[in-house]
Design a protein around this motif. Sequence first.
Motif, PDB file in Angstrom:
ATOM      1  N   THR A 255       0.834  -1.209   0.000  1.00 60.20           N
ATOM      2  CA  THR A 255       0.000   0.000   0.000  1.00 60.20           C
ATOM      3  C   THR A 255       0.867   1.256   0.000  1.00 60.20           C
ATOM      4  O   THR A 255       0.600   2.226  -0.711  1.00 60.20           O
ATOM      5  CB  THR A 255      -0.911  -0.015   1.254  1.00 60.20           C
ATOM      6  N   LEU A 327       0.908   8.739   1.726  1.00 58.29           N
ATOM      7  CA  LEU A 327      -0.318   8.119   2.240  1.00 58.29           C
ATOM      8  C   LEU A 327      -1.339   9.183   2.634  1.00 58.29           C
ATOM      9  O   LEU A 327      -2.541   8.961   2.538  1.00 58.29           O
ATOM     10  CB  LEU A 327       0.007   7.199   3.425  1.00 58.29           C
ATOM     11  N   VAL A 330      -3.802   9.964  -0.011  1.00 55.13           N
ATOM     12  CA  VAL A 330      -4.826   8.987  -0.365  1.00 55.13           C
ATOM     13  C   VAL A 330      -6.221   9.494  -0.014  1.00 55.13           C
ATOM     14  O   VAL A 330      -7.139   9.460  -0.826  1.00 55.13           O
ATOM     15  CB  VAL A 330      -4.549   7.627   0.321  1.00 55.13           C
ATOM     16  N   THR A 331      -6.357   9.994   1.222  1.00 53.69           N
ATOM     17  CA  THR A 331      -7.702  10.405   1.654  1.00 53.69           C
ATOM     18  C   THR A 331      -7.710  11.783   2.294  1.00 53.69           C
ATOM     19  O   THR A 331      -8.755  12.285   2.679  1.00 53.69           O
ATOM     20  CB  THR A 331      -8.246   9.425   2.717  1.00 53.69           C
ATOM     21  N   GLN A 354      -2.684  -4.555   8.855  1.00 53.78           N
ATOM     22  CA  GLN A 354      -3.400  -4.625   7.588  1.00 53.78           C
ATOM     23  C   GLN A 354      -4.780  -5.266   7.779  1.00 53.78           C
ATOM     24  O   GLN A 354      -5.791  -4.779   7.260  1.00 53.78           O
ATOM     25  CB  GLN A 354      -2.577  -5.444   6.590  1.00 53.78           C
ATOM     26  N   GLU A 358      -8.555  -3.799   7.008  1.00 50.25           N
ATOM     27  CA  GLU A 358      -9.597  -4.488   6.242  1.00 50.25           C
ATOM     28  C   GLU A 358     -10.887  -4.611   7.045  1.00 50.25           C
ATOM     29  O   GLU A 358     -11.976  -4.353   6.540  1.00 50.25           O
ATOM     30  CB  GLU A 358      -9.095  -5.872   5.814  1.00 50.25           C
ATOM     31  N   THR A 363      -8.026   2.138   4.285  1.00 53.55           N
ATOM     32  CA  THR A 363      -6.677   1.915   3.802  1.00 53.55           C
ATOM     33  C   THR A 363      -5.694   2.087   4.965  1.00 53.55           C
ATOM     34  O   THR A 363      -5.671   3.137   5.617  1.00 53.55           O
ATOM     35  CB  THR A 363      -6.324   2.934   2.702  1.00 53.55           C
ATOM     36  N   GLY A 365      -1.657   1.754   5.336  1.00 57.10           N
ATOM     37  CA  GLY A 365      -0.342   1.469   4.765  1.00 57.10           C
ATOM     38  C   GLY A 365       0.678   1.478   5.886  1.00 57.10           C
ATOM     39  O   GLY A 365       0.572   2.267   6.810  1.00 57.10           O
ATOM     40  N   CYS A 380      -5.505   5.796   6.834  1.00 57.07           N
ATOM     41  CA  CYS A 380      -5.963   6.890   5.978  1.00 57.07           C
ATOM     42  C   CYS A 380      -7.476   7.055   6.146  1.00 57.07           C
ATOM     43  O   CYS A 380      -8.213   6.065   6.147  1.00 57.07           O
ATOM     44  CB  CYS A 380      -5.646   6.576   4.514  1.00 57.07           C
TER      45      CYS A 380
END
Lengths: 455, 455
Positions: A255, A327, A330-331, A354, A358, A363, A365, A380
């Motif tokens: 990621t 990172l 990303v958001t 990780q 999920e 996300t 990373g 994120c």
Amino acid sequence: MSTLLEQLRAGLPADAVVTDPDVLRSYAQDMAGFCEAGAAAVLVLPRTVEEVRHTMRTATELRVPVVPQGARTGLSGGATATEGCIVLSMLRMNQILEIDPVERIAVVEPGVVNATLSRAVGEHGLFYPPDPSSWEECTIGGNIGTASGGLCCVKYGVTAEYVLGLDVVLADGRLMSTGRRTVKGVAGYDLTRLLVGSEGSLGIVVRATLALRPQPPQQLVVAAEFPTMASAGEAVCRIMERGHAPSLLEIMDRTTLRAVNDMARMGLPESTEALLLAAFDSPEPAGELAAVGELCAAAGASEVLPADDPAESEMLLQARRLALVALEKVTGTTLIDDVCVPRGQLAAMLDGAQAIGEKYGLTVGSCAHAGDGNTHPIVCFDPTDEDEARRARESFDEIMALGLELGGTITGEHGVGVLKKEWLAREIGPVGLELQRGIKQVFDPLGLLNPGKLF
Amino acid sequence: MSTLLEQLRAGLPADAVVTDPDVLRSYAQDMAGFCEAGAAAVLVLPRTVEEVRHTMRTATELRVPVVPQGARTGLSGGATATEGCIVLSMLRMNQILEIDPVERIAVVEPGVVNATLSRAVGEHGLFYPPDPSSWEECTIGGNIGTASGGLCCVKYGVTAEYVLGLDVVLADGRLMSTGRRTVKGVAGYDLTRLLVGSEGSLGIVVRATLALRPQPPQQLVVAAEFPTMASAGEAVCRIMERGHAPSLLEIMDRTTLRAVNDMARMGLPESTEALLLAAFDSPEPAGELAAVGELCAAAGASEVLPADDPAESEMLLQARRLALVALEKVTGTTLIDDVCVPRGQLAAMLDGAQAIGEKYGLTVGSCAHAGDGNTHPIVCFDPTDEDEARRARESFDEIMALGLELGGTITGEHGVGVLKKEWLAREIGPVGLELQRGIKQVFDPLGLLNPGKLF
């Protein structure tokens, strides 16, 4: 309020006392921008020790809380303004007062930027190792406040190892010197080390005597791609077990690699689960690079890529330094964990982070100072989405819980700030907490220094 | 008294509670045998954490002072018994609980002897660097209490750098864990570092997690003879300024060399004013040994003698380790200063110590961890001669005054104990002293732990 400003101005130059609300707002937070800040009463920008003393005497007399700040690159909200406080920014006290190659020390003011010091001592063939990712901006005072680490700490240790002595202004304005200019010294309790990492809650550092080292040769990097985090973790364990002393040993997950490529088009491999970077700065690193490459291959690396020269090595390190910024793109916002675990638990920690991402549909990373076991799972999230922000906070917490479960600590190098207060209590337990509060009371009986941080 | 013994015995095995007056007398002092001791009420030799907790709970309930002890090799009277105290000897808690080559840590009980640990970790290819001259006898708990240094600290740092975490029994019997098992960790104030060097005045260390390093190659030594201390000091400055990282850099003066020869017939050169020993443990030390030899010659060395092999190197180091014992044989008793000065002041310090000896008509031999600036002027005297004892004490004090004047500290690695109490106050000043007393009060409100030491 007018009393506060009048009294401050009585001992400070006009430009050192700032009340413009826009400026105050811009000083309200560090890099943990999502931590809610109060409205400061005033920003003070002292240039001298006497001006700091005047500020603290005034604060004590009027019982006004004081929030000390460096460059506000901290990631835990340790520099967040509290309602009605004096924000005490040390940025203008930025002189390097002395560099001595025989004693291998530097004497600096707290506002000196880490990279400025590094370059200045480099001209004397010397080396100031602690290198947080924010080293181009962060200050030595801030590094001392949070006991910062960095990339090269796996070989050279963290900030605490390099602070020999401090001049400190106490809450009531008294000036105290701790420690020494000499290599060794054990006269009484180690107040220097107590102040390092105290996040501005015990006193204001106005001068620091720092230990330096001879500059090592430029480091060379080997990179290795792994099909699983477990195999990368295995490689890290074998490298350390065999007695290697890498000057850097870093991991990035898939990621993170993708995010860095998206931002900087660096051509990092995205098909791999983990990229391990190992560097050596010994005079003849070829043998060590080859040996580490072999250990990586034996642990299951799909590819081992020695950098051919310092420029290629530097490019790989640059990718690592960009991880957080990439990172963030990303958001928009990130919550950065700073969990340090035993090396043997590195893969469990990163795989776990990780899985937590999920579970919460976010996300996450990760990059890590793998040689230290110091992981930075980065959550994120979009702060304008209330539900996502809640899930981010929950996953952030769950990652810390996992770290403690694996025998680690909630903070390897970023500090506690406001972000991990409840977690500090959980990690150190009630007896430790009681003693810490007792120490705070000894230094700052009125509770004026950076209130609401740590505990 | 009978209450004390009864209560102790209620939670301790019979052989852990000793009242034989001869035995008590033999535990009354450390190596600072001239420091007056009180008569202890009892000697307790616990084997478990619970036994330590029981002892401390009893001490708190009955308000009995407790003097913790390791191997009593301390040189400042930090382990001297006080009247009516419990002497708490940690010698039986001597288990190495864990050695982990991946995490590079050892977990030990406090009574483990330094050399025992060093050899045990050596079998795993690991290295525990702090090596006080008493390493064959002194314990890790004692090393932690006094924040000990040693010969190889010039390259590898002192005990404080190697203590990651502690289990500590507080004065009231509560058990607290500080620190961590991980490489990094900054959760809250650094209580671990506060406890290191606290000379048993804040709590009883019952377990320590120590950092280890990979074992370096065997070191090779070069020796250089100098016609003056000033030229030897000049060589030390140039060696450090050029960025060399010797694994050892020691000086012995002529008086010390003669004493060692008299005792051990080692054939050391007696016609020289200063013998400098430099060692390197890098994989290929030949270049560094030659370069240092050249710097010595340029600084005025009359002779430069590289040791031909590890055995010859070890013989030279053995001579250095014998320095104190050899000087003790001169008159029967010694007062050992432990002044650490900036490297640039090394020769001024050692020449000054010799001049002070001459002024008082006493033999003062000096050895020094030259690379650290940590000098040990050793004042030889006959304790049965009242006037000589007074002159010894005065010269001892004058040497410390000189150290402070030269920008140094009164103790680089031996601690304060009872011997340097007034000097601690002088070095750290009233504000620092007030804070130190405040911290003591937080940990030990009844003042039961090692009373009368430090301040």
